[in-house]
Enzyme design. Structure first.
Site, short mmCIF file in Angstrom:
data_model
loop_
_atom_site.label_atom_id
_atom_site.label_comp_id
_atom_site.label_asym_id
_atom_site.label_seq_id
_atom_site.Cartn_x
_atom_site.Cartn_y
_atom_site.Cartn_z
CB VAL A 29 -0.95 0.00 1.22
CG1 VAL A 29 -1.84 1.24 1.23
CG2 VAL A 29 -1.82 -1.27 1.22
CD GLU A 30 -1.71 5.76 -1.72
OE1 GLU A 30 -2.06 6.91 -1.47
OE2 GLU A 30 -2.13 5.11 -2.70
#
Length: 535
Positions: free
Chosen positions: A326-327
């Site tokens: 996830v970013e």
């Protein structure tokens, strides 16, 4: 030595009208609520500070708190950020032309902090070319008021290639958060569920002589912190605010004040994750999951992907055979969703926000699963401005432009769509009032022409149809059992797509509650394909 610990009200006095203020966080993680609320209270009481420029790399709200404390007419003149999807007051102010609003890609903002820290005037990048960030389109300007101003970003040629130039944004004040601080100001982030971009932002601020204010949960004795645990050395912090109510003002994220599993201090048994019910969102995620392959590295964007893809992989027993990212910088585990996007339990790794964006921009993931609002006949996708809703880009542009395969996850229509899955078929009980397959997208967040020229794979996955982006444009390649192509697909679109002569029908197993059996043979780990048979 000068005492660094001050009250939140005293910290608020350190911000002057006209200052450029940067805050670090994502959703509510990292939000220095005591300081932000004190600034809001000061403005509402005295009218100062006003005419601020607010800079933030990621979205920083939970629909109520976070940087929405600044969302008052007159308090902020200019907003430079990446995402406001969880900040309804900011979206209203943008739509009402009450603030100058520039949207820049999230990854480019955190990279810009590092460039500023190194004393550079800005950053060159290909990220954003051909999208609304490009000054040849909209220049990242999000409303009528801002379109009257010069764009922040410049298009330029360097050594025969196109780039966007992101100029430095000097800060006057930086507001961060940590867990412990000793009497010299050395700061840890031990209990944070994301590593964020704390140190690069601090170094960017100090390179311009800015004031750095940090909210902390615990004050500890001098020399009591292990040096490897220190995220920011004390000489880089000017003032510290000890939070008086951690339960309310220093929460790990919106839904949890403190959960040791979120910061990696313990692991939970696998039985703690129950299967998701078969809803519209899970159905779209299931259809998208068929593109997973053993050993692939994937990214999960906010919305449907983050909320269901990881859970489906866990339910199918394949989550340990791929790498989920996830970013925010988290790897593996079980991802929280909604207002808690970016955190998770049972993680395998957690790196900084900036380092994660370097990975996405440089190496790139095998597959990114992203939400989408609209797609048009050219394969352009809009996920950043939809009618009166202007969530912004977040990490969308950074990640989609550099992934090898982009899988957009979206319902076919919006606003009122109701479906049922019965007998291995999809039934449209009520059609949505808003079309998502449009003649021209309202804003170009993803450029279909550039994707095709780069040879990037792209699929647009909905509950009833899958489109593949090919050199000739979007092609309808697959439909759900039980739907009528003319009535349920073509009649609900604003353009007529090409249709694959070998148009497929999805496997009925997708529309039934039990697990699909993705990679049915654990020995060969062959992917589940549209025909329902082992490939």
């Amino acid at each position: 030595m000068t005492e660094k610990f001050i009250s939140a009200a005293q910290a608020a006095e350190r911000v002057n009208s006209g200052d450029t203020v940067c805050t670090v966080g994502m959703t509510l993680t990292g939000a220095a609520e005591s300081v932000l609320a004190a600034l809001e209270a000061r403005f509402l009481d005295t009218g100062a500070p006003r005419d601020l420029t607010l800079v933030h790399a990621a979205g920083q709200s939970d629909r109520q708190r976070g940087n929405q404390h600044f969302a008052h007419p007159g308090m902020v003149r200019r907003l430079i950020g990446s995402h406001w999807g969880l900040a309804p007051r900011w979206m209203a102010m943008i739509n009402n032309d009450e603030v100058e609003a520039f949207c820049l890609p999230q990854g480019q903002m955190v990279h810009l902090y590092a460039a500023m820290a190194a004393g550079l005037p800005g950053r060159l990048s290909k990220v954003g070319l051909g999208t609304f960030v490009d000054p040849r389109l909209e220049g990242g300007r999000m409303n009528r008021r801002t379109r009257q101003l010069p764009p922040l970003v410049e298009h330029m040629m360097f050594r025969g290639e196109e780039y966007l130039y992101y100029p430095a944004i000097p800060f006057d004040v930086l507001i961060i958060r940590g867990t412990h601080a000793d009497e010299d100001g050395n700061l840890t982030t031990d209990e944070e569920p994301m590593a964020l971009e704390v140190l690069p932002a601090v170094l960017a601020a100090k390179s311009r002589g800015a004031t750095v204010i940090a909210q902390v949960k615990h004050r500890v004795a001098r020399h009591s912190l292990h040096p490897k645990r220190v995220t920011v050395p004390g000489n880089l912090i000017d003032a510290l605010v000890l939070c008086e109510s951690a339960q309310h003002d220093h929460r790990q994220t919106a839904s949890w004040a403190f959960d040791p599993a979120l910061c990696g201090d313990l692991r939970l048994p696998n039985s703690a994750v129950p299967p998701l019910p078969l809803t519209l969102r899970k159905l779209i995620g299931r259809i998208a999951c068929r593109y997973l392959t053993p050993g692939c590295v994937i990214n999960l964007g906010t919305g449907i992907p983050n909320d269901v893809i990881g859970a489906i992989a866990h339910e199918e027993g394949i989550d340990d055979r791929l790498t989920i990212t996830v970013e925010s910088g988290i790897y593996g585990g079980w991802q929280a969703g909604g207002i808690d996007f970016g955190v998770g339990r049972n993680l395998s790794a957690m790196i900084s926000h900036q380092d994660q964006m370097l990975y996405y921009n440089g190496v790139g993931v095998d597959i990114t699963f992203m939400g989408a609002g609209e797609m048009d006949a050219a394969g352009n996708v809009n996920a950043t401005r939809l009618g009166n809703t202007c969530p912004g880009a977040g990490g969308f542009i950074d990640i989609t432009q550099n992934a090898r395969h982009v899988v957009f996850c979206s319902s076919f229509t919006a606003s009122g769509l109701d479906i049922a899955c019965e007998g291995g078929q999809l039934h449209i009980l009520q059609e949505g009032a808003v079309r998502k397959l449009v003649s021209a997208v309202g804003q170009v967040s993803y450029n279909g022409e550039l994707a095709r020229s780069a040879g990037q794979r792209m699929h647009f996955v909905t509950e009833r149809a899958v489109f593949e982006l090919r050199p000739e444009g979007p092609v309808l390649v697959e439909i759900a059992p039980g739907v009528d192509v003319q009535r349920d697909i073509l009649a609900q679109m604003d353009f007529t797509p090409l249709i694959d002569p070998q148009l497929g029908v999805m496997d009925p197993a997708l529309f039934q509650a039990p697990p699909l059996g993705l990679w049915r043979s654990q020995e060969t780990a062959q992917p589940f394909n549209p025909s329902g048979e082992t490939a």
